[in-house]
Design an enzyme around this catalytic site. Sequence first.
Site, short mmCIF file in Angstrom:
data_model
loop_
_atom_site.label_atom_id
_atom_site.label_comp_id
_atom_site.label_asym_id
_atom_site.label_seq_id
_atom_site.Cartn_x
_atom_site.Cartn_y
_atom_site.Cartn_z
N ARG A 1 0.79 -1.22 0.00
CA ARG A 1 0.00 0.00 0.00
C ARG A 1 0.83 1.28 0.00
O ARG A 1 0.66 2.16 -0.85
CB ARG A 1 -0.93 0.03 1.24
CG ARG A 1 -2.15 -0.82 1.12
CD ARG A 1 -2.50 -1.42 2.47
NE ARG A 1 -1.56 -2.50 2.70
CZ ARG A 1 -1.83 -3.76 2.43
NH1 ARG A 1 -3.02 -4.10 2.03
NH2 ARG A 1 -0.92 -4.70 2.57
N THR A 2 1.74 1.40 0.97
CA THR A 2 2.44 2.69 1.16
C THR A 2 3.32 3.01 -0.04
O THR A 2 3.27 4.12 -0.58
CB THR A 2 3.28 2.62 2.46
OG1 THR A 2 2.45 2.12 3.50
CG2 THR A 2 3.80 3.98 2.85
N LYS B 1 25.75 -4.99 -0.46
CA LYS B 1 27.22 -5.14 -0.45
C LYS B 1 27.80 -4.52 0.81
O LYS B 1 29.01 -4.32 0.90
CB LYS B 1 27.81 -4.44 -1.68
CG LYS B 1 27.36 -5.00 -3.01
CD LYS B 1 27.99 -4.16 -4.13
CE LYS B 1 27.33 -4.40 -5.46
NZ LYS B 1 27.67 -3.33 -6.42
N ARG C 1 11.05 3.84 4.46
CA ARG C 1 10.54 2.86 5.45
C ARG C 1 11.74 2.06 5.94
O ARG C 1 12.58 1.64 5.14
CB ARG C 1 9.51 1.93 4.82
CG ARG C 1 9.14 0.77 5.74
CD ARG C 1 7.98 -0.05 5.23
NE ARG C 1 6.73 0.68 5.39
CZ ARG C 1 5.53 0.13 5.18
NH1 ARG C 1 5.43 -1.13 4.82
NH2 ARG C 1 4.44 0.84 5.34
N HIS D 1 3.96 5.81 11.81
CA HIS D 1 3.57 5.63 10.40
C HIS D 1 2.56 6.75 10.13
O HIS D 1 1.36 6.53 10.07
CB HIS D 1 2.95 4.25 10.22
CG HIS D 1 2.73 3.83 8.80
ND1 HIS D 1 2.90 4.67 7.72
CD2 HIS D 1 2.35 2.63 8.28
CE1 HIS D 1 2.63 4.02 6.61
NE2 HIS D 1 2.30 2.78 6.91
N1 CP Z 1 -0.59 -0.27 5.94
C1 CP Z 1 0.61 -0.40 5.34
O1 CP Z 1 1.57 0.29 5.68
O2 CP Z 1 0.64 -1.34 4.35
P1 CP Z 1 1.96 -1.74 3.52
O3 CP Z 1 2.88 -2.44 4.49
O4 CP Z 1 1.46 -2.67 2.44
O5 CP Z 1 2.57 -0.49 2.99
#
Ligand code: CP
Length: 315
Positions: free
Chosen positions: A54-55, A82, A104, A132
């Site tokens: 999603r993100t 590496k 992330r 998040h």
């Molecule tokens: N909700 C969320 O962060 O989904 P993803 O891990 O698929 O990005």
Amino acid sequence: HRHLLGIEGLTAPEIISLLDLSDGYVDLNRGSDKKKDLLVGRTVINLFFENSTRTRTSFELAAKRLGADVINMSVAWSSIKKGETLLDTAMTLNAMHPDVLVVRHPDSGAVQLLAEKVNCAVINGGDGSHEHPTQALLDALTIRRRLGTLEGLLVAICGDITHSRVARSNIHLLNTLGARVRLIAPPTLMPGKVERMGVETFHDMRKGLKGCDIVMMLRLQTERMQGSYVPSTREYYHFFGLNQDKLQAAKPNALIMHPGPMNRGVEIDSDLADDINRSVIREQVEMGVAVRMACLETLNSNLMAARLMQEQACQ
Ligand code: CP
């Protein structure tokens, strides 16, 4: 703000302004022409050290719909394999003059560390069990569009609270916008002293869900449980999985939410996840693109204003 690293520290007007801007993008995304040229000439790099559906995809869509050039760095194929460090990787990308880095990382605080070193704007796409922020914003947008406001709502966040960055960002946002938060989890997945964040805690689903407007389910983050107790999924579903019977305790029209990815039959009954009257899980995904467009627009405006001030100071 130059970066979006967390919800903690944002004011109610700042959050509301992002939600208002996102509302406009929901309409744009539902139309046949989804493009705006606000970010033409800008470069956005997605740097994801953890898996994402999603993100990562919604940031890519959001940036492209605003006209930016987008690079998706695949960590699996990068020089991180590496032995290059997080900071060396970030500084290497920084030398190519991106305007926004979306990051992330599995470690809490890693995105902030990186943001302190680079010249561009940084958006936290999820750091460890810390924050998040865009997930909480899209959750808030989903709730606000369904119920009109967040003020006064009773929201239950249920499941693996200890390892959840989604829970932490949502607690900050819901508190700031005047909702009341309940956390429901087994004692092994409830962080200590969490009441300091202004929430009520429960270890029993029926007691915790009583009278709630929103039921937000979380995934068991087994990837963060190395070396600690991992509950059996059957036992977990029995006590903490959302099913019709437990949902009866919430308000009759309570909305069911889940940030995804969800494990059907572990934290949520499959039929409830697909219940078109109660579940807003797909709407949350839709709101994700709009919210990320609003965040990119806002940070770009801030970046442009900062660059202008810098230029004027040099004259
Ligand atoms: N909700 C969320 O962060 O989904 P993803 O891990 O698929 O990005």
